[in-house]
Design an enzyme around this catalytic site. Structure first.
Site, PDB file in Angstrom:
ATOM      1  N   ARG A 165       0.767  -1.241   0.000  1.00  0.00           N
ATOM      2  CA  ARG A 165       0.000   0.000   0.000  1.00  0.00           C
ATOM      3  C   ARG A 165       0.802   1.297   0.000  1.00  0.00           C
ATOM      4  O   ARG A 165       0.215   2.371   0.115  1.00  0.00           O
ATOM      5  CB  ARG A 165      -1.011   0.028   1.152  1.00  0.00           C
ATOM      6  CG  ARG A 165      -2.027  -1.077   1.033  1.00  0.00           C
ATOM      7  CD  ARG A 165      -3.269  -0.851   1.800  1.00  0.00           C
ATOM      8  NE  ARG A 165      -3.053  -0.565   3.199  1.00  0.00           N
ATOM      9  CZ  ARG A 165      -4.031  -0.370   4.050  1.00  0.00           C
ATOM     10  NH1 ARG A 165      -5.279  -0.441   3.649  1.00  0.00           N
ATOM     11  NH2 ARG A 165      -3.785  -0.115   5.310  1.00  0.00           N
ATOM     12  N   ASP A 166       2.114   1.252  -0.116  1.00  0.00           N
ATOM     13  CA  ASP A 166       2.866   2.498  -0.258  1.00  0.00           C
ATOM     14  C   ASP A 166       4.062   2.279  -1.176  1.00  0.00           C
ATOM     15  O   ASP A 166       5.194   2.610  -0.841  1.00  0.00           O
ATOM     16  CB  ASP A 166       3.323   3.043   1.094  1.00  0.00           C
ATOM     17  CG  ASP A 166       3.767   4.509   1.010  1.00  0.00           C
ATOM     18  OD1 ASP A 166       3.405   5.188   0.024  1.00  0.00           O
ATOM     19  OD2 ASP A 166       4.479   4.968   1.914  1.00  0.00           O
ATOM     20  N   LEU A 167       3.794   1.718  -2.344  1.00  0.00           N
ATOM     21  CA  LEU A 167       4.855   1.504  -3.324  1.00  0.00           C
ATOM     22  C   LEU A 167       5.237   2.831  -3.948  1.00  0.00           C
ATOM     23  O   LEU A 167       4.376   3.568  -4.429  1.00  0.00           O
ATOM     24  CB  LEU A 167       4.383   0.545  -4.413  1.00  0.00           C
ATOM     25  CG  LEU A 167       4.165  -0.878  -3.951  1.00  0.00           C
ATOM     26  CD1 LEU A 167       3.562  -1.696  -5.066  1.00  0.00           C
ATOM     27  CD2 LEU A 167       5.461  -1.493  -3.479  1.00  0.00           C
ATOM     28  N   ASN A 227      10.808   3.620  -1.515  1.00  0.00           N
ATOM     29  CA  ASN A 227      10.753   2.343  -0.795  1.00  0.00           C
ATOM     30  C   ASN A 227      11.410   1.200  -1.569  1.00  0.00           C
ATOM     31  O   ASN A 227      11.275   0.045  -1.186  1.00  0.00           O
ATOM     32  CB  ASN A 227       9.303   1.991  -0.452  1.00  0.00           C
ATOM     33  CG  ASN A 227       8.745   2.918   0.602  1.00  0.00           C
ATOM     34  OD1 ASN A 227       9.490   3.502   1.384  1.00  0.00           O
ATOM     35  ND2 ASN A 227       7.438   3.075   0.625  1.00  0.00           N
ATOM     36  N   THR A 270       1.180   7.118  -1.324  1.00  0.00           N
ATOM     37  CA  THR A 270       1.766   8.273  -1.996  1.00  0.00           C
ATOM     38  C   THR A 270       1.010   8.481  -3.302  1.00  0.00           C
ATOM     39  O   THR A 270       1.046   7.614  -4.177  1.00  0.00           O
ATOM     40  CB  THR A 270       3.270   8.013  -2.246  1.00  0.00           C
ATOM     41  OG1 THR A 270       3.878   7.747  -0.978  1.00  0.00           O
ATOM     42  CG2 THR A 270       3.933   9.213  -2.893  1.00  0.00           C
TER      43      THR A 270
END
Length: 178
Positions: free
Chosen positions: A88-90, A94, A136
């Site tokens: 959920r935050d690719l 990261n 993001t």
């Protein structure tokens, strides 16, 4: 330390990353709390740079290099998906690029802090609610951005596609401020 939700997210990141045992996921060696109650995670030391910093320096990557990086990200995501985890935050920040066994740009995926963990088809905890947008925006699938229930692994494909686009075109697909 005083916010239970933040502490649980901190521990969730460690459990999610440790659950895969995949070469392209940061390794977690230990986790817990110190004697005075401070949570900690012991993870592998990654010497390299994240994809975001690389893109700031180079602006555009050669398509073969960009695709090799994204294929490794997809391999890592396949492993977490098999364990019922949605990252959920690719985003490029990261994706850490290290050198391993003379392989340049060996990917290590990090930051599972807002991941969604499912067991037997059900969300493990309620640390994030339906309708809450987390992630993001530049790399977020439309359904994830709308906070829709049921966003799944297909959001990965969108995020990795947006990263690949950024790598080879020098800009995000939708450059809005929010």
């Amino acid at each position: 330390v005083k916010n239970e939700t933040s502490v649980e997210r901190f521990h969730r990141e460690a459990r999610a990353a440790a659950a895969t045992g995949h070469a392209h996921i940061v390794e977690i060696y230990d986790m817990g709390k110190t004697e005075d109650g401070v949570p900690f995670i012991v993870m592998e030391l990654l010497e390299g740079q994240n994809l975001q910093k690389l893109l700031r320096k180079q602006k555009i990557l050669e398509p073969n290099r960009a695709s090799r990086i994204c294929i490794q990200v997809l391999s890592a995501l396949s492993a977490v998906h098999a364990k019922g985890i949605l990252h959920r935050d690719l985003k490029p920040a990261n994706v850490i690029l290290v050198e391993r066994k003379k392989t340049k740009d060996f990917v290590k995926l990090v930051d599972f802090g807002i991941s969604k963990i499912q067991e037997h088809g059900r969300e493990q905890s309620h640390l994030t609610a339906t309708g809450v947008v987390m992630g993001t925006p530049h790399y977020m699938s439309p359904e994830q951005a709308r906070g829709e229930k049921g966003a799944d692994y297909r959001a990965y494909l969108y995020a990795v596609g947006a990263m690949l686009y950024r790598c080879v075109c020098g800009k995000v697909p939708y450059p809005g401020k929010n």
